[in-house]
Scaffold this active site. Structure first.
Site, PDB file in Angstrom:
ATOM      1  N   ASP A  75      -4.232  -8.807  -4.307  1.00 58.38           N
ATOM      2  CA  ASP A  75      -4.303  -9.990  -3.712  1.00 58.38           C
ATOM      3  C   ASP A  75      -5.010 -11.639  -4.260  1.00 58.38           C
ATOM      4  OD1 ASP A  75      -4.213  -8.114  -0.491  1.00 58.38           O
ATOM      5  OD2 ASP A  75      -6.983  -7.686  -0.640  1.00 58.38           O
ATOM      6  N   GLU A 130     -11.285 -11.602  -4.773  1.00 56.74           N
ATOM      7  CA  GLU A 130      -9.548 -11.495  -4.512  1.00 56.74           C
ATOM      8  C   GLU A 130      -8.953 -12.994  -3.845  1.00 56.74           C
ATOM      9  OE1 GLU A 130      -8.698  -7.828  -2.803  1.00 56.74           O
ATOM     10  OE2 GLU A 130     -10.556  -8.361  -1.452  1.00 56.74           O
ATOM     11  N   CYS A 152      -9.289  -4.171 -11.026  1.00 61.00           N
ATOM     12  CA  CYS A 152      -9.366  -2.929  -9.565  1.00 61.00           C
ATOM     13  C   CYS A 152      -7.642  -3.226  -9.202  1.00 61.00           C
ATOM     14  CB  CYS A 152      -9.571  -2.402  -8.598  1.00 61.00           C
ATOM     15  SG  CYS A 152     -10.572  -3.753  -7.724  1.00 61.00           S
ATOM     16  N   HIS A 162       1.009  -1.818   0.216  1.00 63.16           N
ATOM     17  CA  HIS A 162       0.173   0.252   0.422  1.00 63.16           C
ATOM     18  C   HIS A 162       0.680   1.306  -0.462  1.00 63.16           C
ATOM     19  CE1 HIS A 162      -3.213  -3.209   0.867  1.00 63.16           C
ATOM     20  NE2 HIS A 162      -3.773  -1.739   0.019  1.00 63.16           N
TER      21      HIS A 162
HETATM   22  C1  PEP Z   1      -6.617  -5.642  -4.577  1.00 61.53           C
HETATM   23  O1  PEP Z   1      -6.651  -6.827  -3.683  1.00 61.53           O
HETATM   24  O2  PEP Z   1      -6.755  -5.957  -5.937  1.00 61.53           O
HETATM   25  C2  PEP Z   1      -7.442  -4.840  -4.371  1.00 61.53           C
HETATM   26  C3  PEP Z   1      -7.568  -3.978  -4.974  1.00 61.53           C
HETATM   27  O3  PEP Z   1      -7.275  -4.272  -2.990  1.00 61.53           O
HETATM   28  P1  PEP Z   1      -6.039  -3.050  -2.006  1.00 61.53           P
HETATM   29  O4  PEP Z   1      -5.015  -3.379  -2.887  1.00 61.53           O
HETATM   30  O5  PEP Z   1      -6.749  -2.286  -1.445  1.00 61.53           O
HETATM   31  O6  PEP Z   1      -6.020  -4.888  -0.794  1.00 61.53           O
HETATM   32 MG    MG Z   2      -6.949  -6.392  -1.884  1.00 62.72          MG
END
Ligand code: PEP
Ligand code: MG
Length: 593
Positions: free
Chosen positions: A466, A442, A513, A200
């Site tokens: 994920d 995910e 996403c 993140h």
């Molecule tokens: C993902 O896991 O691809 C996602 C978009 O969620 P995050 O990156 O916030 O875990």
């Molecule tokens: Mg995720």
């Protein structure tokens, strides 16, 4: 005879590209400049002076923190500024202050030494605490402690928020909240020893549009503050003390990249449609309401992922329903008539919240995370659902649950949603009763049972960040195994195809996403598999649009079919890049070979 000063040798390091762009500047090594105080015995008469010196340094520190809080809040929004409220609390802790003064009188040592002893005692006690909130206070105490020592010593040392000239930040690690304090324009880029492409911290860098390279393993051992640095966030390269030849080369590359960016910007208002007329939505991901501006300026058609958990970070309390309502409403109104997919709280993994009492876990990515947490803490979940539903009356909002692992969880979440809707109806509060409710796919079990989930979800969004880590068993934030984290792995592509086909059989749309949506090498494959929506960091939107506008859907289908026939991720990547070079050479020029 005096020796000639030695010229520093050029060092080239390879890491993981985290956020695109090229930066050339001076290094600012962050977090390693600890001040080590020198011990001195003091006389009884000196005590009042030492106490006064301590009090003055507290006052100065408070003034500095208030000024930074104000600056960050006005430049980047109150969410970012709030991190400093925790620092102020440490300063106002009267027990800490009394203990320093009492110890000073008893031990007769200079205040730097006494203060460091008291600080270390606090840190030791907190590090053993069972309560996560208390353990989280260690970083606040350490940060403030360093600032107080700096003020006692008179040494000038800057923090991340108050870097005032253009620097490239070099650090062992940066937390997502550290990154949130950086400011485009003041920080040219950043480089870390640890971390992966989908951590993140890396995602936040993209949102802030700051070029970044992570996972360099030993950059903090090699670089000193003031060294000249070239940071190539496109290819994950960092060059320390470059030769003139390299500097010139990268200045040219930087110009070329900026020119391409400029050209891509022209696409902003053009539709995202293939030459043979297939419409594919390109949306943006956001972490904070302030990011909406970037979504709009990059020409994204709506928001495909609003990571609401950032609202809960860097603060001492849980945001109220009202506060959340105002934020979701303002995002919905600004994006209207396009839609916003609001994801319910995805706490856990590498995102820890200060205000919630969440115990430390051995495997946080496999633990009490996301929807699992919300289904247990229905007080927090319901407040968020109420806020989202209320905001749905003001724009085109969709709701999405993270980390759904099977139909039972989707049903359970929907039951709570129905309860919340009933309450709102009773209270006569308006909301969109038809709000589309989707599931993030995910977790491998959700992908494999997507044919079941598709019957009860209004849409899917594939969270590949994920999905890849879970299906390939590769921790997404661990640079040591980053080579195994392959979006083009045949297992990943098969799961993505399975999810798209399941959605389409039930006539529901499917988006993607994760960071994979912004990986230009894979765009044609995802188009060809039939993806309806790409949602990515806003900076990647123009490139994805350009590919969609350049490649016929029929061609993309052939490319996807061929890609599915390879047996390794490397072969898929080689093939995908060579087709991109052929079909969209401008974009392919950015790719690492
Ligand atoms: C993902 O896991 O691809 C996602 C978009 O969620 P995050 O990156 O916030 O875990
Ligand atoms: Mg995720």
């Amino acid at each position: 005879m005096p020796k000639k000063p030695q010229k520093s040798k050029q060092i080239q390091l390879k890491g993981i590209p985290a956020a695109p762009g090229i930066a050339i500047g001076r290094a600012y090594v962050y977090g390693t400049e600890d001040i080590i105080p020198v011990e001195r015995t003091i006389d009884r008469e000196e005590i009042p002076d030492e106490v006064q010196r301590f009090k003055d340094s507290l006052k100065k520190t408070k003034k500095e923190i208030l000024a930074i809080e104000k600056k960050i809040s006005s430049e980047m929004g109150v969410e970012h500024g709030r991190i400093f409220s925790a620092h102020l609390l440490v300063l106002e802790d009267s027990v800490l202050v009394h203990e320093v003064v009492a110890r000073l009188k008893k031990k007769r040592k200079n205040v730097e030494i006494v203060f460091t002893e008291v600080l270390n005692k606090y840190i030791n006690v907190l590090s053993e605490a069972r309560d996560e909130y208390l353990r989280d206070r260690i970083s606040d105490i350490t940060d403030v402690g360093k600032r107080i020592l700096k003020n006692l010593s008179g040494i000038e040392q800057r923090g991340l928020a108050d870097i005032d000239d253009k620097s490239i930040v070099i650090a062992y690690d940066l937390s997502p909240s550290d990154t949130a304090m950086m400011h485009k324009g003041r920080v040219l880029g950043f480089v870390t020893d640890i971390g992966g492409r989908t951590s993140h911290t890396a995602i936040m860098a993209k949102s802030l549009e700051i070029p970044a390279v992570v996972g360099l393993e030993s950059v903090t051992d090699v670089v000193k503050s003031g060294d000249q640095i070239i940071l190539d966030g496109l290819h994950g390269v960092v060059i320390v003390n470059p030769t003139k030849r390299f500097l010139e080369k990268y200045r040219r590359e930087k110009k070329k990249y900026e020119h391409l960016e400029h050209e891509l910007n022209e696409l902003r208002s053009l539709p995202s449609e293939t030459p043979d007329g297939k419409k594919i939505v390109v949306a943006g991901n956001i972490e904070l309401p302030e990011d909406v501006a970037s979504v709009i300026s990059h020409g994204a058609e709506g928001i495909g992922l609003y990571r609401t958990e950032y609202f809960y970070m860097n603060r001492q309390d849980v945001p109220s329903e009202e506060e959340q309502f105002n934020a979701y409403k303002s995002v919905a109104q600004r994006i209207k008539p396009n839609s916003v997919i609001v994801r319910s709280l995805d706490l856990g993994g590498d995102k820890f919240l200060s205000a919630l009492d969440v115990p430390k876990e051995m495997n946080p990515f496999l633990g009490w995370r996301a929807i699992r947490f919300c289904l247990a803490r229905t007080d927090i979940f319901k407040a968020q659902l109420r806020a989202i539903l209320r905001a749905s009356a003001f724009g085109n909002l969709k709701l999405m649950y993270p980390m759904i692992s099977g139909i039972a969880e989707l049903r359970q979440a929907n039951e709570i949603l129905e309860e919340v809707k009933r309450d709102l109806r009773k209270e006569g509060i308006p909301f969109n009763d038809q709000i589309p409710v989707g599931a993030m796919i995910e977790v491998p079990s959700a992908a494999i049972t997507s044919h079941i989930l598709a019957k009860e979800a209004d849409f899917f969004s594939i969270g590949t960040n994920d999905l890849i880590q879970y299906s390939l068993a590769v921790d997404r934030v661990n640079e040591k195994i980053a080579y195994l984290y392959e979006p083009a792995h045949p297992a990943v592509l098969s799961l993505v195809k399975m999810v798209i086909d399941s959605a389409h059989r039930e006539n529901i749309p499917v988006g993607l996403c994760g960071e994979m949506a912004g990986d230009v090498a894979l765009t044609m494959i995802l188009m060809g598999l039939g993806l309806d929506e790409f949602s990515t960091s806003p900076i990647a939107v123009p490139e994805i649009k350009k590919i969609i506008r350049s490649v016929r859907f029929t061609e993309a289908r052939n490319i996807a079919e061929k890609a599915m026939s390879f047996t390794t991720g490397k072969e898929v990547m080689r093939y995908a890049k060579s087709r991109l070079r052929e079909l969209v050479p401008d974009i392919a020029a950015e790719l690492a070979s």
